[in-house]
Design a protein around this motif. Structure first.
Motif, PDB file in Angstrom:
ATOM      1  N   LEU A 145      35.186  37.622  43.726  1.00 14.62           N
ATOM      2  CA  LEU A 145      35.567  36.275  43.278  1.00 14.62           C
ATOM      3  C   LEU A 145      36.066  36.303  41.835  1.00 14.62           C
ATOM      4  CD1 LEU A 145      32.728  33.885  44.521  1.00 14.62           C
ATOM      5  CD2 LEU A 145      35.152  33.779  45.108  1.00 14.62           C
ATOM      6  N   PRO A 146      37.145  35.589  41.540  1.00 14.08           N
ATOM      7  CA  PRO A 146      37.538  35.473  40.131  1.00 14.08           C
ATOM      8  C   PRO A 146      36.475  34.689  39.362  1.00 14.08           C
ATOM      9  CG  PRO A 146      38.922  34.095  41.535  1.00 14.08           C
ATOM     10  CD  PRO A 146      38.022  34.868  42.449  1.00 14.08           C
ATOM     11  N   THR A 147      36.317  35.022  38.094  1.00 15.48           N
ATOM     12  CA  THR A 147      35.260  34.354  37.319  1.00 15.48           C
ATOM     13  C   THR A 147      35.824  33.702  36.066  1.00 15.48           C
ATOM     14  OG1 THR A 147      34.826  36.428  36.170  1.00 15.48           O
ATOM     15  CG2 THR A 147      33.400  35.908  38.034  1.00 15.48           C
ATOM     16  N   ASP A 148      35.102  32.732  35.566  1.00 18.94           N
ATOM     17  CA  ASP A 148      35.369  32.163  34.250  1.00 18.94           C
ATOM     18  C   ASP A 148      34.347  32.755  33.291  1.00 18.94           C
ATOM     19  OD1 ASP A 148      37.398  30.564  35.156  1.00 18.94           O
ATOM     20  OD2 ASP A 148      36.090  28.843  35.537  1.00 18.94           O
ATOM     21  N   ASN A 149      34.794  33.080  32.085  1.00 19.27           N
ATOM     22  CA  ASN A 149      33.880  33.675  31.108  1.00 19.27           C
ATOM     23  C   ASN A 149      33.526  32.668  30.026  1.00 19.27           C
ATOM     24  OD1 ASN A 149      33.891  36.251  32.335  1.00 19.27           O
ATOM     25  ND2 ASN A 149      35.958  36.537  31.542  1.00 19.27           N
ATOM     26  N   TYR A 173      28.577  35.111  29.331  1.00 22.51           N
ATOM     27  CA  TYR A 173      28.252  35.107  30.761  1.00 22.51           C
ATOM     28  C   TYR A 173      29.442  34.633  31.571  1.00 22.51           C
ATOM     29  CZ  TYR A 173      27.483  29.985  30.485  1.00 22.51           C
ATOM     30  OH  TYR A 173      27.633  28.635  30.302  1.00 22.51           O
ATOM     31  N   SER A 174      29.378  34.887  32.876  1.00 20.98           N
ATOM     32  CA  SER A 174      30.479  34.461  33.734  1.00 20.98           C
ATOM     33  C   SER A 174      29.951  33.592  34.863  1.00 20.98           C
ATOM     34  CB  SER A 174      31.213  35.681  34.299  1.00 20.98           C
ATOM     35  OG  SER A 174      30.358  36.384  35.168  1.00 20.98           O
ATOM     36  N   THR A 175      30.822  32.713  35.325  1.00 23.76           N
ATOM     37  CA  THR A 175      30.509  31.880  36.488  1.00 23.76           C
ATOM     38  C   THR A 175      31.688  31.988  37.450  1.00 23.76           C
ATOM     39  OG1 THR A 175      31.483  30.000  35.321  1.00 23.76           O
ATOM     40  CG2 THR A 175      29.089  30.190  35.234  1.00 23.76           C
ATOM     41  N   PRO A 176      31.485  31.731  38.738  1.00 22.87           N
ATOM     42  CA  PRO A 176      32.620  31.788  39.658  1.00 22.87           C
ATOM     43  C   PRO A 176      33.684  30.774  39.222  1.00 22.87           C
ATOM     44  CG  PRO A 176      30.538  31.558  40.845  1.00 22.87           C
ATOM     45  CD  PRO A 176      30.228  31.369  39.400  1.00 22.87           C
ATOM     46  N   ALA A 177      34.949  31.173  39.277  1.00 20.13           N
ATOM     47  CA  ALA A 177      36.022  30.259  38.872  1.00 20.13           C
ATOM     48  C   ALA A 177      36.009  29.033  39.778  1.00 20.13           C
ATOM     49  CB  ALA A 177      37.361  30.975  38.961  1.00 20.13           C
ATOM     50  N   ALA A 178      36.291  27.890  39.179  1.00 17.08           N
ATOM     51  CA  ALA A 178      36.259  26.644  39.955  1.00 17.08           C
ATOM     52  C   ALA A 178      37.186  26.756  41.160  1.00 17.08           C
ATOM     53  CB  ALA A 178      36.692  25.492  39.062  1.00 17.08           C
TER      54      ALA A 178
END
Ligand SMILES: Cc1cc2nc3c(=O)[nH]c(=O)nc-3n(C[C@H](O)[C@H](O)[C@H](O)COP(=O)(O)OP(=O)(O)OC[C@H]3O[C@@H](n4cnc5c(N)ncnc54)[C@H](O)[C@@H]3O)c2cc1C
Length: 512
Positions: free
Chosen positions: A237-241, A222-227
């Motif tokens: 928005l860039p994401t963290d995976n 899953y991904s979350t919005p990059a801090a």
């Protein structure tokens, strides 16, 4: 925990090492997860999990996901970790929008298992799976009791279209029934130390371990919005995976009523209709489940609800508020542009829609009198007529006739005809036999609103058995994968009865 390496999906073998990316996890551990491409048929054996407490990932925070989470913790006596991943910034999904109610077998109103089962099967047009309908009906009283045990008191009873008895339960006061339920269950979930709720977490893939033919679902990526990332356009928005190992995954991601390409692909006839669904209803769970072998059923069965509100300020809007079925359930009537009734307002959705689409402009007027309005709730109608600007309130036949652009005499005559039908106690010319709250009082306050058919619900989805296990194309359960709610298919067949979806979410969510 720290972040793991990004996963590239299921078609590439990769090993993922790292601590869990989920905050508040009680048992942080080193995970060795071998993701095996099913298509490649790798023979690599999966690494055993080192955890003592089983972990379940629930994907989606609507009613199905919340019901699954609560029941899971209760059944496991607390000996489980649940991670609930929700892609939106808050829980609720389409469940929070529900506005008519949830069905349950109601013997006090003359209901019976046979009657309710038959209504559901008839509505499904022979496509519903009988064992799933039997669970739905058989567990319905328990489902409402489960909600009540979490503080959801549903004291109002209505008879919706296609039902042979009053069995749709909703709250007497407070917000719409969906918000009412979601608020209570979200609160209950937040109290559980075994549960981590992670919002703004979009699940992208199901991770699979094991060799071909022996594989099982072993987690998600899953991904979350990059801090610290900021943008006006969330999509850019860039994401963290992240990856997350699990002993089981429950898909509760809802339907695809807001995904234009899927709607068009599965049923081009629904192209061009506005939708009542939230932007999140994009069929993610169906796509992910199908990608690892889950069978999709009835994907072309898309419900067009007869009554979406036409906002006079934006009549062409692609997303419309639903004019709840309960507006007709409390006795609201439908008039065409000539001020004439044209349909049994309490017929099934597919029938009412079909007749509506034959009316001039594919629109109609929904009219409630004072008694019907009081039963529906003056507060909600006041909102429609006030802030929302989608209803007109009037105190005379002349005023209402002007609002719908017909002669006052035409409207008066039509209300008289309806009143005679009510008094006769016989089926009227459209086959209407139940007249909730009687005639429309021409001397009282009335509300009128313009409505048109809208995409509302996707009946199709992942095939499940009565244990909520996702089935593959051979009808075999895929180990480690369960699903509940609108992401599944087979319960409602070709046409869902109003109130049966919230029930489906609660019953199969708890089973999952
Ligand atoms: C306006 C409206 C009124 C309705 N009224 C009624 C009613 O009165 N009675 C009734 O029975 N039914 C009603 N329905 C239908 C019913 O509300 C829904 O079908 C049902 O609530 C779906 O519940 P769910 O839990 O399956 O999905 P949802 O409640 O839609 O929840 C799914 C959740 O999963 C999340 N999600 C999706 N993809 C991902 C992903 N990749 N990663 C992480 N999270 C993800 C979504 O953001 C969403 O929060 C109504 C529907 C609408 C739109």
């Amino acid at each position: 925990g720290g972040r793991t390496a990004p996963t590239t999906g299921l078609s590439i073998c990769c090993a993922v090492y790292g601590r869990l990316p989920v905050p508040r996890m009680r048992t942080a551990r080193l995970v060795v997860l071998v993701v095996v491409a099913v298509a490649l048929g790798s023979l690599a054996a999966p690494e055993a999990s080192t955890t003592e407490t089983p972990r379940v990932v629930v994907v989606g925070g609507g009613l199905a996901g919340l019901s699954a989470t609560l029941q899971l913790v209760a059944d496991a006596g607390g000996e489980v970790q649940v991670v609930l991943l929700e892609k939106e910034s808050k829980l609720g999904g389409n469940s929070a929008k529900a506005s008519s109610g949830i069905n349950a077998l109601t013997p006090a109103s003359g209901d019976s298992v046979d009657l309710y089962t038959n209504d559901t099967l008839v509505s499904g047009g022979g496509r519903s799976r009988t064992e799933l309908v039997s669970k739905l009906v058989g567990e319905s009283e328990d489902a409402v009791a489960f909600l009540a045990s979490h503080g959801v008191q549903l004291g109002k009873l209505t008879q919706l279209g296609g039902h042979s008895a009053k069995r749709t339960h909703s709250n007497v006061a407070g917000p719409n029934v969906g918000s009412f339920i979601i608020r209570a269950l979200s609160e209950a979930v937040k109290q559980l130390p075994q549960v981590n709720v992670v919002t703004s977490a979009k699940v992208k893939h199901l991770l699979v371990s094991g060799s071909k033919g022996e594989h099982r679902v072993a987690g998600v990526s899953y991904s979350t919005p990059a801090a610290g990332a900021e943008s006006d356009d969330p999509a850019s928005l860039p994401t963290d995976n992240h990856t997350l190992e699990a002993d089981a995954v429950i898909l509760a991601t809802g339907g695809f009523g807001a995904e234009r390409d899927m709607l068009r692909r599965y049923n081009s006839a629904v192209d061009g209709f506005a939708t009542t669904n939230g932007q999140w209803a994009t069929g993610d769970g169906m796509v992910m489940g199908h990608a690892i072998g889950g069978q999709l059923v009835d994907m072309d069965k898309i419900q067009i609800h007869p009554t979406g509100f036409v906002n006079p300020k934006d009549p062409q809007a692609g997303t419309k508020f639903l004019a709840p079925e309960r507006l007709r359930g409390v006795g609201g009537i439908l008039l065409n542009s000539f001020g004439k009734r044209f349909v049994n307002e309490l017929g099934r959705r597919d029938y009412v829609t079909e007749v509506m689409l034959r009316q001039e402009g594919k629109t109609a007027w929904l009219l409630l009198g004072d008694v019907q309005a009081a039963d529906f709730g003056e507060a909600a109608l006041g909102f429609y007529a006030g802030k929302a600007g989608i209803a007109t309130k009037g105190d005379s036949v002349e005023g209402i006739a002007a609002a719908i652009a017909v002669e006052a005499d035409v409207l008066r005559t039509e209300l008289d005809r309806y009143s005679s039908a009510v008094r006769s106690g016989q089926a009227d010319e459209f086959g209407k036999t139940v007249f909730p709250n009687g005639a429309i009082n021409p001397q009282g306050t009335m509300y009128v609103m313009k409505v048109t058919p809208v995409v509302h619900y996707t009946m199709g989805g992942l095939s499940i058995d009565q244990h909520a296990r996702v089935l593959d194309t051979a009808g075999k359960a895929i180990p480690g994968l369960l699903a509940a709610g609108e992401v599944t298919g087979g319960v409602h067949g070709a046409n869902r009865l109003g109130g049966n979806s919230l029930l489906d979410c609660t019953v199969f969510g708890r089973i999952a």
